[in-house]
Design a protein around this motif. Structure first.
Motif, mmCIF file in Angstrom:
data_model
loop_
_atom_site.group_PDB
_atom_site.id
_atom_site.type_symbol
_atom_site.label_atom_id
_atom_site.label_comp_id
_atom_site.label_asym_id
_atom_site.label_seq_id
_atom_site.Cartn_x
_atom_site.Cartn_y
_atom_site.Cartn_z
ATOM 1 N N ASN A 6 6.893 11.356 -9.943
ATOM 2 C CA ASN A 6 6.196 12.549 -10.421
ATOM 3 C C ASN A 6 6.462 12.807 -11.899
ATOM 4 O O ASN A 6 5.621 13.388 -12.588
ATOM 5 C CB ASN A 6 6.598 13.759 -9.586
ATOM 6 N N ALA A 7 7.592 12.372 -12.388
ATOM 7 C CA ALA A 7 7.878 12.551 -13.815
ATOM 8 C C ALA A 7 6.901 11.755 -14.665
ATOM 9 O O ALA A 7 6.609 12.133 -15.808
ATOM 10 C CB ALA A 7 9.306 12.127 -14.116
ATOM 11 N N LYS A 8 6.386 10.661 -14.113
ATOM 12 C CA LYS A 8 5.427 9.819 -14.827
ATOM 13 C C LYS A 8 3.996 10.037 -14.345
ATOM 14 O O LYS A 8 3.090 9.342 -14.795
ATOM 15 C CB LYS A 8 5.797 8.345 -14.654
ATOM 16 N N ASN A 9 3.832 10.986 -13.413
ATOM 17 C CA ASN A 9 2.495 11.232 -12.865
ATOM 18 C C ASN A 9 1.847 9.957 -12.359
ATOM 19 O O ASN A 9 0.661 9.694 -12.614
ATOM 20 C CB ASN A 9 1.591 11.892 -13.914
ATOM 21 N N THR A 10 2.612 9.156 -11.637
ATOM 22 C CA THR A 10 2.126 7.857 -11.198
ATOM 23 C C THR A 10 2.510 7.607 -9.747
ATOM 24 O O THR A 10 3.626 7.936 -9.320
ATOM 25 C CB THR A 10 2.687 6.732 -12.078
ATOM 26 N N VAL A 11 1.574 7.029 -9.014
ATOM 27 C CA VAL A 11 1.803 6.575 -7.645
ATOM 28 C C VAL A 11 1.611 5.064 -7.621
ATOM 29 O O VAL A 11 0.749 4.536 -8.335
ATOM 30 C CB VAL A 11 0.827 7.246 -6.668
ATOM 31 N N TYR A 12 2.414 4.390 -6.811
ATOM 32 C CA TYR A 12 2.379 2.937 -6.767
ATOM 33 C C TYR A 12 2.054 2.447 -5.355
ATOM 34 O O TYR A 12 2.345 3.122 -4.364
ATOM 35 C CB TYR A 12 3.736 2.366 -7.175
ATOM 36 N N LEU A 13 1.488 1.255 -5.310
ATOM 37 C CA LEU A 13 1.321 0.558 -4.038
ATOM 38 C C LEU A 13 1.801 -0.868 -4.251
ATOM 39 O O LEU A 13 1.144 -1.665 -4.931
ATOM 40 C CB LEU A 13 -0.135 0.572 -3.570
ATOM 41 N N GLN A 14 2.983 -1.161 -3.717
ATOM 42 C CA GLN A 14 3.530 -2.511 -3.773
ATOM 43 C C GLN A 14 2.955 -3.301 -2.614
ATOM 44 O O GLN A 14 3.106 -2.887 -1.450
ATOM 45 C CB GLN A 14 5.057 -2.466 -3.691
ATOM 46 N N MET A 15 2.323 -4.427 -2.920
ATOM 47 C CA MET A 15 1.681 -5.244 -1.899
ATOM 48 C C MET A 15 2.301 -6.629 -1.902
ATOM 49 O O MET A 15 2.262 -7.324 -2.925
ATOM 50 C CB MET A 15 0.175 -5.332 -2.164
ATOM 51 N N ASN A 16 2.861 -7.013 -0.776
ATOM 52 C CA ASN A 16 3.516 -8.308 -0.645
ATOM 53 C C ASN A 16 2.800 -9.182 0.378
ATOM 54 O O ASN A 16 2.025 -8.681 1.199
ATOM 55 C CB ASN A 16 4.976 -8.113 -0.221
ATOM 56 N N SER A 17 3.080 -10.471 0.308
ATOM 57 C CA SER A 17 2.508 -11.434 1.267
ATOM 58 C C SER A 17 0.999 -11.241 1.395
ATOM 59 O O SER A 17 0.460 -11.136 2.501
ATOM 60 C CB SER A 17 3.184 -11.278 2.630
ATOM 61 N N LEU A 18 0.337 -11.218 0.263
ATOM 62 C CA LEU A 18 -1.096 -10.938 0.265
ATOM 63 C C LEU A 18 -1.896 -12.037 0.932
ATOM 64 O O LEU A 18 -1.536 -13.222 0.858
ATOM 65 C CB LEU A 18 -1.578 -10.706 -1.164
ATOM 66 N N LYS A 19 -2.971 -11.622 1.588
ATOM 67 C CA LYS A 19 -3.836 -12.525 2.331
ATOM 68 C C LYS A 19 -5.258 -12.431 1.791
ATOM 69 O O LYS A 19 -5.632 -11.398 1.217
ATOM 70 C CB LYS A 19 -3.835 -12.136 3.811
ATOM 71 N N PRO A 20 -6.069 -13.457 1.989
ATOM 72 C CA PRO A 20 -7.467 -13.366 1.523
ATOM 73 C C PRO A 20 -8.194 -12.141 2.083
ATOM 74 O O PRO A 20 -9.042 -11.560 1.380
ATOM 75 C CB PRO A 20 -8.074 -14.667 2.049
ATOM 76 N N GLU A 21 -7.855 -11.724 3.273
ATOM 77 C CA GLU A 21 -8.519 -10.550 3.859
ATOM 78 C C GLU A 21 -8.087 -9.244 3.213
ATOM 79 O O GLU A 21 -8.648 -8.178 3.522
ATOM 80 C CB GLU A 21 -8.275 -10.487 5.371
ATOM 81 N N ASP A 22 -7.130 -9.282 2.309
ATOM 82 C CA ASP A 22 -6.757 -8.092 1.528
ATOM 83 C C ASP A 22 -7.681 -7.887 0.335
ATOM 84 O O ASP A 22 -7.567 -6.893 -0.384
ATOM 85 C CB ASP A 22 -5.319 -8.204 1.030
ATOM 86 N N THR A 23 -8.575 -8.835 0.106
ATOM 87 C CA THR A 23 -9.526 -8.718 -0.996
ATOM 88 C C THR A 23 -10.407 -7.484 -0.810
ATOM 89 O O THR A 23 -11.042 -7.317 0.229
ATOM 90 C CB THR A 23 -10.398 -9.978 -1.076
ATOM 91 N N ALA A 24 -10.416 -6.625 -1.823
ATOM 92 C CA ALA A 24 -11.151 -5.360 -1.736
ATOM 93 C C ALA A 24 -11.011 -4.612 -3.057
ATOM 94 O O ALA A 24 -10.228 -5.011 -3.931
ATOM 95 C CB ALA A 24 -10.613 -4.495 -0.602
#
Length: 127
Positions: free
Chosen positions: A74-92
């Protein structure tokens, strides 16, 4: 009006990791529950994860199988989404969204809960 700006998308190979960021240049992040969604071509927008206004609680789509992690600074006004072991079906296209209701419940999976949306960032996973 809150402006949300996603970044961090790109083209990576299957098995790689990416971290998406969602910034709010105008601030006011601390008052909102934040969520991540994605939409693949020809498919409906899909809920991925949400985090409470203070970061103490999170909620995930079961389909992610623990591969994604949502966090916020919140100090940086930022939200993150860490995505691991990505798969082709994660394409979006991946979107972040802000919900003025601070209570994090299972209702956070509904797009209708969210008041503000970013423009999205493309994530492409090659096989």
């Amino acid at each position: 009006q809150i402006q949300l700006v996603e970044s961090g998308g790109g083209l990576v190979q299957a098995g790689a990791s990416l971290r998406l960021s969602c910034g709010a240049p105008g601030g006011l992040y601390g008052a909102y529950t934040m969520g991540w969604f994605r939409q693949a071509p020809g498919q409906e927008r899909e809920f991925l994860a949400a985090i409470s206004w203070n970061g103490d609680s999170t909620y995930y789509a079961e389909s992610l199988e623990g591969r994604f992690t949502i966090s916020r600074d919140n100090a940086k006004n930022t939200v993150y989404l860490q995505m691991n072991s990505l798969k082709p079906e994660d394409t979006a296209v991946y979107y972040c969204a802000a919900d003025s209701d601070r209570s994090l419940t299972s209702a956070c999976t509904s797009q209708n809960r969210y008041d503000y949306w970013g423009q999205g960032t493309q994530v492409t996973i090659s096989s």
